[in-house]
Design a protein around this motif. Sequence first.
Motif, PDB file in Angstrom:
ATOM      1  N   ARG A   1      24.936  47.919 -17.714  1.00  0.00           N
ATOM      2  CA  ARG A   1      23.990  47.409 -16.733  1.00  0.00           C
ATOM      3  C   ARG A   1      24.452  46.027 -16.304  1.00  0.00           C
ATOM      4  O   ARG A   1      25.208  45.364 -17.019  1.00  0.00           O
ATOM      5  N   TRP A   2      23.989  45.626 -15.154  1.00  0.00           N
ATOM      6  CA  TRP A   2      24.377  44.314 -14.630  1.00  0.00           C
ATOM      7  C   TRP A   2      23.225  43.341 -14.863  1.00  0.00           C
ATOM      8  O   TRP A   2      22.354  43.163 -14.027  1.00  0.00           O
ATOM      9  N   GLY A   3      23.222  42.725 -16.054  1.00  0.00           N
ATOM     10  CA  GLY A   3      22.214  41.725 -16.357  1.00  0.00           C
ATOM     11  C   GLY A   3      22.388  40.520 -15.456  1.00  0.00           C
ATOM     12  O   GLY A   3      23.496  40.016 -15.281  1.00  0.00           O
TER      13      GLY A   3
ATOM     14  N   ASN B   1      17.715  42.700 -13.859  1.00  0.00           N
ATOM     15  CA  ASN B   1      18.958  43.427 -13.615  1.00  0.00           C
ATOM     16  C   ASN B   1      19.222  43.470 -12.122  1.00  0.00           C
ATOM     17  O   ASN B   1      18.321  43.765 -11.324  1.00  0.00           O
ATOM     18  N   TYR B   2      20.463  43.179 -11.734  1.00  0.00           N
ATOM     19  CA  TYR B   2      20.792  42.987 -10.320  1.00  0.00           C
ATOM     20  C   TYR B   2      20.817  44.311  -9.565  1.00  0.00           C
ATOM     21  O   TYR B   2      20.026  44.539  -8.652  1.00  0.00           O
ATOM     22  N   LEU B   3      21.731  45.188  -9.944  1.00  0.00           N
ATOM     23  CA  LEU B   3      21.836  46.496  -9.300  1.00  0.00           C
ATOM     24  C   LEU B   3      22.681  47.414 -10.174  1.00  0.00           C
ATOM     25  O   LEU B   3      23.270  46.989 -11.175  1.00  0.00           O
ATOM     26  N   VAL B   4      22.726  48.686  -9.805  1.00  0.00           N
ATOM     27  CA  VAL B   4      23.533  49.675 -10.530  1.00  0.00           C
ATOM     28  C   VAL B   4      24.917  49.693  -9.895  1.00  0.00           C
ATOM     29  O   VAL B   4      25.053  49.947  -8.693  1.00  0.00           O
TER      30      VAL B   4
ATOM     31  N   THR C   1      19.198  49.929  -6.668  1.00  0.00           N
ATOM     32  CA  THR C   1      18.568  48.840  -7.405  1.00  0.00           C
ATOM     33  C   THR C   1      18.357  49.253  -8.856  1.00  0.00           C
ATOM     34  O   THR C   1      18.468  50.428  -9.210  1.00  0.00           O
ATOM     35  N   ASP C   2      18.050  48.280  -9.705  1.00  0.00           N
ATOM     36  CA  ASP C   2      17.767  48.547 -11.117  1.00  0.00           C
ATOM     37  C   ASP C   2      16.371  48.007 -11.422  1.00  0.00           C
ATOM     38  O   ASP C   2      15.691  47.487 -10.531  1.00  0.00           O
ATOM     39  N   THR C   3      15.932  48.123 -12.662  1.00  0.00           N
ATOM     40  CA  THR C   3      14.611  47.646 -13.049  1.00  0.00           C
ATOM     41  C   THR C   3      14.732  46.436 -13.967  1.00  0.00           C
ATOM     42  O   THR C   3      15.743  46.246 -14.644  1.00  0.00           O
ATOM     43  N   ASN C   4      13.685  45.628 -14.011  1.00  0.00           N
ATOM     44  CA  ASN C   4      13.631  44.479 -14.896  1.00  0.00           C
ATOM     45  C   ASN C   4      13.028  44.869 -16.238  1.00  0.00           C
ATOM     46  O   ASN C   4      12.322  45.875 -16.352  1.00  0.00           O
ATOM     47  N   LEU C   5      13.291  44.047 -17.259  1.00  0.00           N
ATOM     48  CA  LEU C   5      12.915  44.387 -18.633  1.00  0.00           C
ATOM     49  C   LEU C   5      12.131  43.253 -19.281  1.00  0.00           C
ATOM     50  O   LEU C   5      12.324  42.079 -18.954  1.00  0.00           O
TER      51      LEU C   5
ATOM     52  N   SER D   1      17.217  41.883  -8.257  1.00  0.00           N
ATOM     53  CA  SER D   1      16.665  40.719  -8.949  1.00  0.00           C
ATOM     54  C   SER D   1      17.755  39.775  -9.431  1.00  0.00           C
ATOM     55  O   SER D   1      18.793  40.210  -9.935  1.00  0.00           O
ATOM     56  N   MET D   2      17.484  38.477  -9.321  1.00  0.00           N
ATOM     57  CA  MET D   2      18.453  37.464  -9.728  1.00  0.00           C
ATOM     58  C   MET D   2      17.774  36.415 -10.618  1.00  0.00           C
ATOM     59  O   MET D   2      17.236  36.749 -11.665  1.00  0.00           O
ATOM     60  N   THR D   3      17.784  35.150 -10.233  1.00  0.00           N
ATOM     61  CA  THR D   3      17.298  34.060 -11.091  1.00  0.00           C
ATOM     62  C   THR D   3      15.811  34.222 -11.421  1.00  0.00           C
ATOM     63  O   THR D   3      15.006  34.613 -10.573  1.00  0.00           O
TER      64      THR D   3
END
Length: 591
Positions: A186-188, A208-211, A242-246, A272-274
């Motif tokens: 994953r792209w943290g 997570n930014y994206l897949v 897109t990916d999901t946040n954790l 999602s970023m900063t």
Amino acid sequence: MSIQPVTLSRAWIALAIGLLCTHTLFERGAFARGAVTFTDVAAAAGLTVPSTYGGPERKRFIIETNGAGTAWVDADQDSWLDALVLGGTRLIDGQRADDPAIAAAGPTTRLYRNQRDGTFKDVTASSGLGLTVWASSVCGGDYDNDGRLDLFITSFGRNRLFRALGNGRFEDVSTAEGLPAEGPPRWGSGCAFLDFDRDGRLDLFVSNYLVFDLGTATEPGQGVNCLWMGIPVNCGPKGLPTDTNLLFRNTGSGFVDVSGPSGIARVTGRYSMTALAADFDEDGWTDIYVASDSTAAILYRNNHDGTFTDVALSSGAALSENGMAQAGMGAATGDINADGRLDLFKTHFADDIPALYRATGKGLFEEIATAAGLAVQNRYVEWGAGIVDADNDGWQDLLYMTGNVYPEVEQKFPRYPHKGPRIFFRNKGDGTFDDLSASSGPGLTIPRSSRGAAFGDFDNDGDVDVLVMNMNEPPSLLRNDSPKTHHWIAVALRGTTSNRAGIGATVRVTAGGRVQARAVLSQSSYYSLDDLRAHFGLGDAARVDRVEVTWPDGRTESATNVAADRSVVFVEGSGTVVEWPSRVTTTSRPR
């Protein structure tokens, strides 16, 4: 000898023009409060290792473009800030690999110990932080409440939790603490420690930014989202999944994934970023603001029951003033109008302006960037950002880094340079800002392709300096050389029932007839960790009337009549401040 009439006339005209220009400069604040000067002293300070991140002249895939953050962290607990600079690697034949030059240079993540004399020593080898990864961000917090600041580093592939052992050493405890170590890459991106349930233990948010899959990634120019200004460039983020946040809850014996039941993972369709974790609606519970690339920002409101709801749209902090989604990368919070509320600042892509959201109370915001005078620097891609009082005059300024993601474009369109200046807007104290980027020192004008920026007082001289990650170059260390004509105070926190570092607290300082607010943040700027001391410029005020701290559990304490021009420690439960560095115990307490 007599002066000829025409000469006299010209002399008077020249004098009048000079006086008019001087008056204008005073009105605009150029002379009124003293000059602001930043000098890049990285080379002399020993910060000389380049941060490798993708190809320097061509970016084949989006993984090469975003860069990474930096951190100010007192790793050895000597009361001087040490410097952590994240980096990445390069691609060979489309695969992740190290070329010989990168391998010879050693780890791409480096820790430098502050030597207390303006220089730093590379201590990466003994620190345990020597990674060779596509690093993204770093956030800090004392998750085990042992008095030492721990670090979490996100990257493409796997994120890592580093527990501080003392004396500048860290160990990777990701698996031992229950954080994911296996599974698909994953792209943290962003991360933040926060105590969302107010139990005194720091939990962990990860965006997570994206897949992204190198094996199936589309080549530059081979799609609708692979062109910019008609030039073939790397593809994305639009068009990529897109990916999901954790969210991970700290149980005291490890972290448990509560992304689903908390509502964090319910927010979808964002790059999602900063991440910023602070109490934005002043209800005593920590919320989370996330800058999102090419999509609406997220504002996770804490519902006080272990769940969150995205209220960014209804709060006014999701979109531009015209109701458009923007390419949010960096984010910062501070108090631009000295009303005791936390405002928001967010940076964006070229041909756009940063967003400035002024807090109006009860978790609502008004976008005022254009009215505040920020719509004058539109051709740069914007990254690391800070709301920081550069000249200690009591009004918090704006400073952000720039650097284009497409080095290929500059040759055809010079107005979009790959390397750009640092942009400095000085707060005039009337709700507007002056662009003084070109006149605030060579540290701002020398072009770099910069990303993350951490703000903190590395030389303990009472003003805020900046540590900057530069793509495929050594970092910048922007020493603040502004005249010491104003007073200041920096407030560190020591939690006793709250988390030890006071992460998530809001500090308010009353001095000179104004109330200023700052949040103690685990992450800010772009993927970076600032000095945990809340720094306030005080202008002509030699004493602080009141220091007020709202702790992460909602309780408020205050101290009065505090001397300026020093760093202090506010100890929870005592209502008092002590001199910094202090003798406050750092022995561990139950997690």
